[in-house]
Design an enzyme around this catalytic site. Structure first.
Site, PDB file in Angstrom:
ATOM      1  N   GLY A  12      34.354  24.868   7.774  1.00  0.00           N
ATOM      2  CA  GLY A  12      33.334  25.577   7.639  1.00  0.00           C
ATOM      3  C   GLY A  12      33.189  26.370   8.051  1.00  0.00           C
ATOM      4  N   PHE A  15      31.131  30.900  12.040  1.00  0.00           N
ATOM      5  CA  PHE A  15      31.510  31.980  12.399  1.00  0.00           C
ATOM      6  C   PHE A  15      33.070  31.366  13.356  1.00  0.00           C
ATOM      7  CE2 PHE A  15      27.115  33.493  12.880  1.00  0.00           C
ATOM      8  CZ  PHE A  15      27.434  35.123  13.154  1.00  0.00           C
ATOM      9  N   ARG A  87      24.546  25.961  19.057  1.00  0.00           N
ATOM     10  CA  ARG A  87      23.481  25.661  19.860  1.00  0.00           C
ATOM     11  C   ARG A  87      22.368  27.359  19.507  1.00  0.00           C
ATOM     12  NH1 ARG A  87      24.509  25.161  26.625  1.00  0.00           N
ATOM     13  NH2 ARG A  87      27.034  26.307  26.266  1.00  0.00           N
ATOM     14  N   ARG A  93      24.654  21.905  24.464  1.00  0.00           N
ATOM     15  CA  ARG A  93      25.385  21.608  23.789  1.00  0.00           C
ATOM     16  C   ARG A  93      24.948  19.982  23.211  1.00  0.00           C
ATOM     17  NH1 ARG A  93      28.891  23.459  27.116  1.00  0.00           N
ATOM     18  NH2 ARG A  93      29.902  25.233  26.192  1.00  0.00           N
ATOM     19  N   ARG A 156      38.483  31.752  29.749  1.00  0.00           N
ATOM     20  CA  ARG A 156      37.707  31.892  30.361  1.00  0.00           C
ATOM     21  C   ARG A 156      37.897  32.595  31.506  1.00  0.00           C
ATOM     22  NH1 ARG A 156      33.602  29.235  26.980  1.00  0.00           N
ATOM     23  NH2 ARG A 156      32.897  30.478  25.445  1.00  0.00           N
ATOM     24  N   HIS A 180      33.953  19.161  27.927  1.00  0.00           N
ATOM     25  CA  HIS A 180      33.351  20.860  27.556  1.00  0.00           C
ATOM     26  C   HIS A 180      31.789  20.613  27.716  1.00  0.00           C
ATOM     27  CE1 HIS A 180      33.544  24.740  25.836  1.00  0.00           C
ATOM     28  NE2 HIS A 180      32.276  24.151  24.494  1.00  0.00           N
TER      29      HIS A 180
HETATM   30  N1  LIG Z   1      35.218  23.234  21.514  1.00  0.00           N
HETATM   31  C1  LIG Z   1      34.123  24.411  21.425  1.00  0.00           C
HETATM   32  O1  LIG Z   1      35.062  25.547  22.311  1.00  0.00           O
HETATM   33  C2  LIG Z   1      33.796  24.748  20.388  1.00  0.00           C
HETATM   34  C3  LIG Z   1      33.963  26.813  20.343  1.00  0.00           C
HETATM   35  C4  LIG Z   1      32.820  27.224  19.669  1.00  0.00           C
HETATM   36  C5  LIG Z   1      32.395  26.970  18.631  1.00  0.00           C
HETATM   37  N2  LIG Z   1      31.946  25.237  18.388  1.00  0.00           N
HETATM   38  C6  LIG Z   1      31.292  24.787  17.439  1.00  0.00           C
HETATM   39  O2  LIG Z   1      32.132  24.671  16.544  1.00  0.00           O
HETATM   40  C7  LIG Z   1      30.420  24.531  15.934  1.00  0.00           C
HETATM   41  C8  LIG Z   1      30.476  25.706  15.277  1.00  0.00           C
HETATM   42  O3  LIG Z   1      30.054  26.794  15.421  1.00  0.00           O
HETATM   43  P1  LIG Z   1      30.090  27.689  14.503  1.00  0.00           P
HETATM   44  O4  LIG Z   1      29.284  29.007  15.308  1.00  0.00           O
HETATM   45  O5  LIG Z   1      31.169  28.291  13.631  1.00  0.00           O
HETATM   46  O6  LIG Z   1      28.926  27.554  13.873  1.00  0.00           O
HETATM   47  P2  LIG Z   1      28.234  27.985  12.522  1.00  0.00           P
HETATM   48  O7  LIG Z   1      26.878  28.001  12.519  1.00  0.00           O
HETATM   49  O8  LIG Z   1      28.998  29.743  12.071  1.00  0.00           O
HETATM   50  O9  LIG Z   1      29.371  27.630  11.123  1.00  0.00           O
HETATM   51  C9  LIG Z   1      29.001  26.001  11.119  1.00  0.00           C
HETATM   52  C10 LIG Z   1      29.864  26.521   8.975  1.00  0.00           C
HETATM   53  O10 LIG Z   1      29.806  24.461   8.794  1.00  0.00           O
HETATM   54  C11 LIG Z   1      29.433  24.487   7.695  1.00  0.00           C
HETATM   55  N3  LIG Z   1      29.085  23.094   7.506  1.00  0.00           N
HETATM   56  C12 LIG Z   1      27.461  21.611   7.537  1.00  0.00           C
HETATM   57  N4  LIG Z   1      27.913  20.963   7.250  1.00  0.00           N
HETATM   58  C13 LIG Z   1      29.128  20.855   6.711  1.00  0.00           C
HETATM   59  C14 LIG Z   1      29.381  20.104   5.944  1.00  0.00           C
HETATM   60  N5  LIG Z   1      28.671  18.592   6.114  1.00  0.00           N
HETATM   61  N6  LIG Z   1      30.218  19.907   5.261  1.00  0.00           N
HETATM   62  C15 LIG Z   1      30.967  21.680   5.583  1.00  0.00           C
HETATM   63  N7  LIG Z   1      30.673  22.435   6.329  1.00  0.00           N
HETATM   64  C16 LIG Z   1      29.666  21.793   6.371  1.00  0.00           C
HETATM   65  C17 LIG Z   1      27.651  25.009   7.301  1.00  0.00           C
HETATM   66  O11 LIG Z   1      27.314  25.565   6.608  1.00  0.00           O
HETATM   67  C18 LIG Z   1      28.507  26.437   8.568  1.00  0.00           C
HETATM   68  O12 LIG Z   1      29.331  27.493   7.882  1.00  0.00           O
HETATM   69  C19 LIG Z   1      29.387  24.556  16.762  1.00  0.00           C
HETATM   70  O13 LIG Z   1      29.170  22.765  16.592  1.00  0.00           O
HETATM   71  C20 LIG Z   1      29.562  24.842  17.687  1.00  0.00           C
HETATM   72  O14 LIG Z   1      29.456  24.238  18.930  1.00  0.00           O
HETATM   73  C21 LIG Z   1      32.316  24.493  19.778  1.00  0.00           C
HETATM   74  O1  LIG Z   2      28.861  27.446  24.319  1.00  0.00           O
HETATM   75  C1  LIG Z   2      28.798  27.062  23.121  1.00  0.00           C
HETATM   76  O2  LIG Z   2      27.565  26.348  22.987  1.00  0.00           O
HETATM   77  C2  LIG Z   2      29.590  26.938  22.299  1.00  0.00           C
HETATM   78  C3  LIG Z   2      31.338  26.477  22.832  1.00  0.00           C
HETATM   79  O3  LIG Z   2      31.158  24.875  23.153  1.00  0.00           O
HETATM   80  C4  LIG Z   2      31.624  28.175  23.590  1.00  0.00           C
HETATM   81  O4  LIG Z   2      31.844  26.823  25.323  1.00  0.00           O
HETATM   82  O5  LIG Z   2      31.395  28.965  23.596  1.00  0.00           O
END
Ligand SMILES: NC(=O)c1ccc[n+]([C@@H]2O[C@H](COP(=O)([O-])OP(=O)(O)OC[C@H]3O[C@@H](n4cnc5c(N)ncnc54)[C@H](O)[C@@H]3O)[C@@H](O)[C@H]2O)c1
Ligand SMILES: O=C(O)C[C@H](O)C(=O)O
Length: 312
Positions: A12, A15, A87, A93, A156, A180
């Site tokens: 991925g 961001f 989201r 989530r 946080r 989470h």
């Molecule tokens: N656990 C946490 O604390 C936490 C924190 C932040 C974000 N997240 C989660 O992380 C995930 C990513 O967030 P983001 O902001 O980077 O999203 P984003 O949309 O910026 O990036 C996601 C990327 O995944 C790629 N992708 C989708 N399907 C794919 C596949 N099959 N193979 C390879 N790449 C693929 C997309 O093309 C995209 O570039 C989200 O589900 C978000 O909710 C979790």
């Molecule tokens: O809140 C979200 O959807 C992204 C991530 O899990 C966060 O806590 O920032």
């Protein structure tokens, strides 16, 4: 003498993936391979090249590449999964579960095909359930599959406490247990500033407000950004976990870990304090909880189980 370079693959390139890749490269922790879908191959290569071109400035001797071919991830020491959808304002989530569960299965099969004894850290939401899905799809032992939430949630909590007290973030310690989600459990009894219990420094009312803001911390950023979710702090959290593993630091960090009886739960991934080292989750640390804390954890675990049911 040849020293084996470490390798971290980030699945991925969005961001969180791109920011994590940049951190790992600029901190000279490992060579980095960034993977995204075939239709994003050029932008993925472009991001990787841009990161590589930053390395002379920061003095980091690492390689950074972008690809859509999992062959390039062969023999990764650590793989980070950020692939999937994030989201938008007004969403929970949990609403991501179906789309992201399918993605977890596909990417995990490719990851273990080329790195059959790697360590996988899952970021994709809903993170507790997605970590379980990756564990099932990977066939790896439980200590090698885990997820990130607690380092972020605790960061946080620590940032808000430091701001409230005008004291250094470095001195604020805390722990957030559970899933989470908005019913995660910041543990006040284990929170302190420079060894001074938090309850000696802040009134219960002010602590309650910080706990509430921490629980809703992800949503606060989603509302402000308007199109996507947090990534700087999540990437910093992932980078700390990666460093603990690659340097075998044995750090005590909150991690989404597989429970087999710990805290009274079985066959479940949820956030708990762990020791992170070269083997991944080397131990789950069981804290003594009060009856109220047990109840809060149970509420949080119920939410994780509800999301897990959507996976069946
Ligand atoms: N656990 C946490 O604390 C936490 C924190 C932040 C974000 N997240 C989660 O992380 C995930 C990513 O967030 P983001 O902001 O980077 O999203 P984003 O949309 O910026 O990036 C996601 C990327 O995944 C790629 N992708 C989708 N399907 C794919 C596949 N099959 N193979 C390879 N790449 C693929 C997309 O093309 C995209 O570039 C989200 O589900 C978000 O909710 C979790
Ligand atoms: O809140 C979200 O959807 C992204 C991530 O899990 C966060 O806590 O920032």
């Amino acid at each position: 003498m040849s020293i084996k370079r470490r390798k971290v693959s980030v699945i991925g390139s969005g961001f969180t993936g791109a920011t994590t890749a940049l951190n790992v490269a600029q901190q000279e922790l490992a060579d980095v391979v960034i993977v995204d879908l075939p239709d994003k191959e050029d932008p993925t290569k472009g991001k990787a090249l841009d990161m590589l071109e930053s390395t002379p400035v920061v003095g980091a001797d690492v390689n950074v590449t972008g690809t859509s071919d999992y062959k390039d991830t062969k023999d990764s020491d650590v793989v980070i999964i950020t692939a999937g959808i994030a989201r938008k304002p007004g969403m929970d989530r949990e609403e991501l579960v179906n789309t992201n569960a399918g993605i977890m299965k596909t990417v995990t099969e490719q990851i273990v095909k080329y790195s059959p004894d790697t360590r996988i850290i899952v970021l994709t939401n809903p993170a507790d359930a997605m970590t379980y899905a990756v564990y099932q799809a990977s066939g790896l032992p439980k200590n090698r599959v885990f997820g990130q939430s607690g380092v972020l949630d605790t960061a946080r909590f620590r940032a808000f406490i430091a701001q409230e007290l005008s004291m250094s973030v470095e001195d604020v310690q805390g722990f957030v247990l559970g899933g989470h989600g908005d019913d995660m459990v910041p543990l006040i009894r284990y929170s302190s500033v420079g060894g001074v219990p938090l309850t000696d420094l802040l009134s219960q009312d002010r602590i309650d407000k910080i706990v509430e803001r921490t629980r809703k911390g992800g949503g606060e950023i989603v509302s402000l950004l308007g199109d996507g979710s947090a990534y700087y702090a999540p990437a910093a959290a992932l980078t700390q976990m990666i460093e603990a593993i690659l340097k075998d630091k044995k750090r005590i960090l909150p991690t989404i870990a597989y429970l087999e009886g710990e805290y009274g739960y079985n066959d479940l991934y949820v956030g708990v304090p762990t020791i992170l080292g070269s083997e991944g989750v080397e131990r789950v640390i069981e804290l003594e909880l009060t009856e109220d804390e047990k109840q809060d954890l149970s509420t949080s675990v119920d939410s994780v189980k509800n999301v897990m049911e959507l996976l069946q």
